[in-house]
Scaffold this motif. Sequence first.
Motif, PDB file in Angstrom:
ATOM      1  N   VAL A  56      71.427   1.338 -64.422  1.00  0.00           N
ATOM      2  CA  VAL A  56      70.669   2.561 -64.124  1.00  0.00           C
ATOM      3  C   VAL A  56      69.546   2.145 -63.182  1.00  0.00           C
ATOM      4  N   SER A  57      69.203   3.051 -62.275  1.00  0.00           N
ATOM      5  CA  SER A  57      68.208   2.704 -61.260  1.00  0.00           C
ATOM      6  C   SER A  57      67.422   3.946 -60.882  1.00  0.00           C
ATOM      7  N   THR A  58      66.173   3.753 -60.472  1.00  0.00           N
ATOM      8  CA  THR A  58      65.411   4.852 -59.873  1.00  0.00           C
ATOM      9  C   THR A  58      64.753   4.306 -58.612  1.00  0.00           C
ATOM     10  N   ARG A  59      64.773   5.125 -57.565  1.00  0.00           N
ATOM     11  CA  ARG A  59      64.241   4.627 -56.284  1.00  0.00           C
ATOM     12  C   ARG A  59      63.321   5.665 -55.662  1.00  0.00           C
ATOM     13  N   THR A  60      62.402   5.156 -54.825  1.00  0.00           N
ATOM     14  CA  THR A  60      61.654   6.009 -53.907  1.00  0.00           C
ATOM     15  C   THR A  60      62.296   5.751 -52.544  1.00  0.00           C
ATOM     16  N   LYS A  61      61.572   5.990 -51.465  1.00  0.00           N
ATOM     17  CA  LYS A  61      62.196   5.790 -50.156  1.00  0.00           C
ATOM     18  C   LYS A  61      62.506   4.313 -49.889  1.00  0.00           C
ATOM     19  N   TYR A  62      61.571   3.424 -50.267  1.00  0.00           N
ATOM     20  CA  TYR A  62      61.736   2.009 -49.897  1.00  0.00           C
ATOM     21  C   TYR A  62      61.717   1.028 -51.070  1.00  0.00           C
ATOM     22  N   PHE A  63      61.510   1.526 -52.309  1.00  0.00           N
ATOM     23  CA  PHE A  63      61.422   0.611 -53.454  1.00  0.00           C
ATOM     24  C   PHE A  63      62.228   1.144 -54.627  1.00  0.00           C
ATOM     25  N   SER A  64      62.633   0.233 -55.508  1.00  0.00           N
ATOM     26  CA  SER A  64      63.423   0.686 -56.652  1.00  0.00           C
ATOM     27  C   SER A  64      63.235  -0.208 -57.857  1.00  0.00           C
ATOM     28  N   ALA A  65      63.606   0.337 -59.015  1.00  0.00           N
ATOM     29  CA  ALA A  65      63.640  -0.418 -60.270  1.00  0.00           C
ATOM     30  C   ALA A  65      65.014  -0.183 -60.878  1.00  0.00           C
ATOM     31  N   ALA A  66      65.625  -1.227 -61.435  1.00  0.00           N
ATOM     32  CA  ALA A  66      66.971  -1.084 -62.006  1.00  0.00           C
ATOM     33  C   ALA A  66      67.112  -1.917 -63.264  1.00  0.00           C
ATOM     34  N   LEU A  67      67.836  -1.367 -64.233  1.00  0.00           N
ATOM     35  CA  LEU A  67      68.214  -2.101 -65.446  1.00  0.00           C
ATOM     36  C   LEU A  67      69.721  -2.340 -65.360  1.00  0.00           C
ATOM     37  N   ILE A  68      70.105  -3.604 -65.335  1.00  0.00           N
ATOM     38  CA  ILE A  68      71.524  -3.960 -65.215  1.00  0.00           C
ATOM     39  C   ILE A  68      71.943  -4.646 -66.515  1.00  0.00           C
ATOM     40  N   GLN A  69      72.886  -4.047 -67.234  1.00  0.00           N
ATOM     41  CA  GLN A  69      73.348  -4.680 -68.465  1.00  0.00           C
ATOM     42  C   GLN A  69      74.338  -5.783 -68.101  1.00  0.00           C
ATOM     43  N   LYS A  70      74.103  -6.993 -68.614  1.00  0.00           N
ATOM     44  CA  LYS A  70      74.911  -8.146 -68.193  1.00  0.00           C
ATOM     45  C   LYS A  70      76.371  -8.026 -68.642  1.00  0.00           C
ATOM     46  N   GLN A  71      76.591  -7.549 -69.858  1.00  0.00           N
ATOM     47  CA  GLN A  71      77.967  -7.314 -70.327  1.00  0.00           C
ATOM     48  C   GLN A  71      78.047  -5.861 -70.764  1.00  0.00           C
ATOM     49  N   PRO A  72      78.461  -4.967 -69.846  1.00  0.00           N
ATOM     50  CA  PRO A  72      78.445  -3.528 -70.147  1.00  0.00           C
ATOM     51  C   PRO A  72      79.142  -3.187 -71.468  1.00  0.00           C
ATOM     52  N   ASN A  73      78.464  -2.352 -72.241  1.00  0.00           N
ATOM     53  CA  ASN A  73      78.957  -1.949 -73.555  1.00  0.00           C
ATOM     54  C   ASN A  73      79.662  -0.597 -73.434  1.00  0.00           C
ATOM     55  N   PRO A  74      80.950  -0.501 -73.826  1.00  0.00           N
ATOM     56  CA  PRO A  74      81.670   0.781 -73.685  1.00  0.00           C
ATOM     57  C   PRO A  74      81.100   1.900 -74.549  1.00  0.00           C
ATOM     58  N   GLU A  75      80.238   1.530 -75.523  1.00  0.00           N
ATOM     59  CA  GLU A  75      79.641   2.549 -76.401  1.00  0.00           C
ATOM     60  C   GLU A  75      78.236   2.932 -75.956  1.00  0.00           C
ATOM     61  N   ALA A  76      77.821   2.468 -74.792  1.00  0.00           N
ATOM     62  CA  ALA A  76      76.468   2.772 -74.310  1.00  0.00           C
ATOM     63  C   ALA A  76      76.365   4.240 -73.884  1.00  0.00           C
ATOM     64  N   MET A  77      75.139   4.737 -73.923  1.00  0.00           N
ATOM     65  CA  MET A  77      74.886   6.093 -73.432  1.00  0.00           C
ATOM     66  C   MET A  77      73.647   6.047 -72.542  1.00  0.00           C
ATOM     67  N   VAL A  78      73.712   6.774 -71.458  1.00  0.00           N
ATOM     68  CA  VAL A  78      72.598   6.781 -70.503  1.00  0.00           C
ATOM     69  C   VAL A  78      72.018   8.182 -70.411  1.00  0.00           C
ATOM     70  N   THR A  79      70.699   8.271 -70.415  1.00  0.00           N
ATOM     71  CA  THR A  79      70.019   9.553 -70.193  1.00  0.00           C
ATOM     72  C   THR A  79      69.032   9.375 -69.041  1.00  0.00           C
ATOM     73  N   LEU A  80      69.175  10.220 -68.019  1.00  0.00           N
ATOM     74  CA  LEU A  80      68.235  10.234 -66.894  1.00  0.00           C
ATOM     75  C   LEU A  80      67.533  11.578 -66.905  1.00  0.00           C
TER      76      LEU A  80
END
Length: 557
Positions: free
Chosen positions: A195-219
Amino acid sequence: GSTYSKFSGKPEQFITIETDLYRAKISTKGGTIAWWELKKYNSWYGKPAQLITPRSREFSLGFYSNDGQKIDSRDLDFTILPAGESFTLSGNQSLTLTAKLQVANGSFIAKKMTFHGDTYSFDADVTFSNMESYLSQKRFDVGWNGGVQFQEHNSVDESNTAVAIASMNGTTHELDATDYINPGKLEQSGVVEFVSTRTKYFSAALIQKQPNPEAMVTLTGLRIGAEHGGMTEKYTMSYRLPYKGAEQTTGFTVYIGPQDYDILKSYGLGSTINFGWRWIVAPIGEYFMLPIFSFIHHFIGNYGIAILIFSALMKLLLYPLSISQVRSTQKMQLLAPEIAKIREKYKDDQVTQQQETMRLYSEYGINPAGGCLPMLLQMPILYALWSVLSNSIQLRQANFFGWIHDLSVPDVILDLGFRIPLFQIDKFSGLALLMGATLFIQQKMSVTDPRQKAMVYMMPVMFTLMFSSFPAGLNLYYFTFNLLGIVQQVYVSKFSKNKLTLEDLRNMPRKEGWLQKKMREAQELAAAQGKSIPGQPTSKPKDGIPTKPQKPINRKK
């Protein structure tokens, strides 16, 4: 919950980490990120770009206590080891901090964070150990709550590019906050790459190293009004993961840095950069234009000069299309006097005028739409270029010369003090004015139809107004591209050894184009049906005398 109340109330303390690329502050409140200041990038007012929004504590944990109360780790006092107020890292040096909350004997929550001297990211392991009795719902959330702090002078422009992104099963889903009252929301479950959020030139991201098929994301995203007609957007991101009991560790890579394509690609975050329409425009920008532009800049230090060379190279690559456009214009100019004669001769007979004009085109092998097709084929390329240059962090605060001190923003030379209605422009860009002037010269050289003379003036004025809000780097490209187009047009029409004449045109081998064929067939069909424009003589004379359509007889009842 009473279990957690004893872990709050202490004064907040910070551990400072300084690397080659950033200065960060880690808070004892939840072992969160409280400050992340980039050393190589400044905000518009000159201070180092600080990406964490004020009073925000990022990379926090959330869960429900044994008595059903919602717990936010930002309220809890974690112990951070090794103890110390500040640490400095350089090159390939690394440092591991462990923020821990000892809930009971043998039961704890820990965040192990490893920082590196030469990257914008850190590695994090989130561990829940023997917490079954202290989590009422067998799950926890890893959250990013304040988005990325805005850094540019034009907050409206920055808001227009700010989004939150979730990559699920290899597909990116974007959330763009467009509402001031109702927050936008996106919920997805499945294999989450990041998951990531960006402005025009900068961003922050959370990358799960071993993606979990039971994960849920809320933006979620909300647009917030700012003074002087500005606006900001605030995004939150949350990973929800199941807790299966015993000791469970989840690994993340957390990226907080520039929207630099080469850096992001190494993290699998290349899709967070907007290169335009995904199937046609984006590949041109990502795999063709950006590599060429980066290659040129590798040898030329100044980005302005790199853009000049880049536009000359693009003109060369598009030469087959542009020369066919110039040739088509040249042919239309040669025929202009003949078309003027037809219009004068049949000024009261529009149908015959059209037929005679088409016959003339056919006789000289001219496709009246010949200049449009090359222009249409260039559109995806020009749009890809717009995406590359308007989002390129390399142009941000890059000086060129004279009044052009930042290629990523408009090069304002005149402030009107009021907004022009419809266009909402209150400032004029020097390069946009130059670009408009070159467009006017091009139009003057190519428009042959006296009925289109208004376009010669209207288009340059409209484009100057529109382009006045574009980045200087983009206008520098268009100005150079147009200037080279004028040189090409002048050379072909004035100095080329193979200057065309009407006789040359007549003797050229002719191939009827698709559009010509359709227009001819339509004319023939109209003629066969004896149709004409109401009030005009029919195009088929009877005994050499044009006949007017009969008026309907009004019969009185």
